[in-house]
Design an enzyme around this catalytic site. Structure first.
Site, PDB file in Angstrom:
ATOM      1  N   TYR A  29      39.963 -16.567  31.106  1.00  0.00           N
ATOM      2  CA  TYR A  29      40.687 -15.826  30.114  1.00  0.00           C
ATOM      3  C   TYR A  29      41.445 -16.704  29.215  1.00  0.00           C
ATOM      4  O   TYR A  29      41.406 -16.339  28.065  1.00  0.00           O
ATOM      5  CB  TYR A  29      41.947 -15.023  31.342  1.00  0.00           C
ATOM      6  CG  TYR A  29      41.191 -13.913  32.010  1.00  0.00           C
ATOM      7  CD1 TYR A  29      41.092 -12.696  31.293  1.00  0.00           C
ATOM      8  CD2 TYR A  29      40.787 -14.188  33.259  1.00  0.00           C
ATOM      9  CE1 TYR A  29      40.542 -11.748  32.073  1.00  0.00           C
ATOM     10  CE2 TYR A  29      40.194 -13.105  33.938  1.00  0.00           C
ATOM     11  CZ  TYR A  29      40.046 -11.940  33.367  1.00  0.00           C
ATOM     12  OH  TYR A  29      39.707 -11.089  34.161  1.00  0.00           O
ATOM     13  N   ASN A  52      39.966  -0.648  26.668  1.00  0.00           N
ATOM     14  CA  ASN A  52      38.705   0.272  26.368  1.00  0.00           C
ATOM     15  C   ASN A  52      37.454  -0.824  26.158  1.00  0.00           C
ATOM     16  O   ASN A  52      37.066  -0.615  24.713  1.00  0.00           O
ATOM     17  CB  ASN A  52      39.152   1.235  25.311  1.00  0.00           C
ATOM     18  CG  ASN A  52      37.993   2.030  25.018  1.00  0.00           C
ATOM     19  OD1 ASN A  52      37.068   2.072  25.826  1.00  0.00           O
ATOM     20  ND2 ASN A  52      38.054   2.467  24.091  1.00  0.00           N
ATOM     21  N   CYS A  60      32.228  -8.185  29.861  1.00  0.00           N
ATOM     22  CA  CYS A  60      33.547  -8.478  30.495  1.00  0.00           C
ATOM     23  C   CYS A  60      33.377  -9.024  31.949  1.00  0.00           C
ATOM     24  O   CYS A  60      34.455  -9.631  32.314  1.00  0.00           O
ATOM     25  CB  CYS A  60      34.797  -7.328  30.385  1.00  0.00           C
ATOM     26  SG  CYS A  60      33.718  -5.818  30.488  1.00  0.00           S
ATOM     27  N   HIS A  61      32.376  -8.841  32.396  1.00  0.00           N
ATOM     28  CA  HIS A  61      32.282  -9.385  34.018  1.00  0.00           C
ATOM     29  C   HIS A  61      31.956 -11.126  33.927  1.00  0.00           C
ATOM     30  O   HIS A  61      31.998 -11.648  34.883  1.00  0.00           O
ATOM     31  CB  HIS A  61      31.073  -8.773  34.557  1.00  0.00           C
ATOM     32  CG  HIS A  61      29.703  -8.630  33.584  1.00  0.00           C
ATOM     33  ND1 HIS A  61      29.377  -8.152  32.689  1.00  0.00           N
ATOM     34  CD2 HIS A  61      28.581  -9.880  33.734  1.00  0.00           C
ATOM     35  CE1 HIS A  61      28.367  -8.282  32.043  1.00  0.00           C
ATOM     36  NE2 HIS A  61      27.893  -9.518  32.866  1.00  0.00           N
ATOM     37  N   GLU A  89      22.279 -12.945  36.576  1.00  0.00           N
ATOM     38  CA  GLU A  89      22.093 -13.603  35.130  1.00  0.00           C
ATOM     39  C   GLU A  89      22.029 -15.260  35.670  1.00  0.00           C
ATOM     40  O   GLU A  89      21.814 -16.009  34.411  1.00  0.00           O
ATOM     41  CB  GLU A  89      23.238 -13.401  34.503  1.00  0.00           C
ATOM     42  CG  GLU A  89      23.651 -12.082  34.015  1.00  0.00           C
ATOM     43  CD  GLU A  89      24.974 -11.936  33.057  1.00  0.00           C
ATOM     44  OE1 GLU A  89      25.408 -12.725  32.687  1.00  0.00           O
ATOM     45  OE2 GLU A  89      24.790 -10.891  32.623  1.00  0.00           O
TER      46      GLU A  89
END
Length: 118
Positions: A29, A52, A60-61, A89
């Site tokens: 972050y 949103n 966002c993961h 991934e």
DNA sequence: TTTTTGACATGTG
DNA sequence: TCACATGCCAAAA
């Protein structure tokens, strides 16, 4: 090129940064906040992502804590879901110290290996 | 303009 | 290693 970069809100800039995180990589972050122009606004990054985020468009993961762990009440369906997505991934995870305590709660991303370098 | 709110970061014990 | 407290910043009301 850059003309109204400063006009867009901080949240909009955050989405742009997160969208640029390559597959198989993760960012913290604080890192996203710094790339967005506010190194200390890491808290707002999480707030912006939860506000949103265009599902399926903004990965966002791939954003985790500096510690390598993730948010408890994640919006994808739980930390387990996020771990599955990242593992799919190619992100390397570090298992809990003692085998397996609380499932995915102890699992952390190996930031030393998978940290995204802008 | 002030207050409130957060999917954080960092420092101690 | 974990738990708790404090600091930070930006947006909305």
């Amino acid at each position: 090129m850059g003309h109204d970069d400063g006009r867009r809100s901080f949240g909009e800039r955050v989405y742009g940064v997160v969208r640029r995180i390559p597959r198989g990589r993760v960012a913290t972050y604080g890192q996203v906040a710094a790339l967005a122009g506010a190194p200390r606004a890491a808290r707002f990054v999480g707030f912006a992502l939860h506000a949103n985020p265009e599902p399926g468009v903004i990965p966002c993961h791939r954003v985790v804590f500096r510690d390598g762990s993730m948010a408890p009440g994640f919006a994808f369906g739980g930390p387990e879901r996020q771990r599955a997505l990242l593992e799919a991934e190619g992100v390397v995870f570090v298992p809990p110290p003692d085998g397996e305590p609380a499932g995915a709660a102890g699992w952390r991303v190996d930031l030393d290996r998978c940290r995204w370098e802008a």
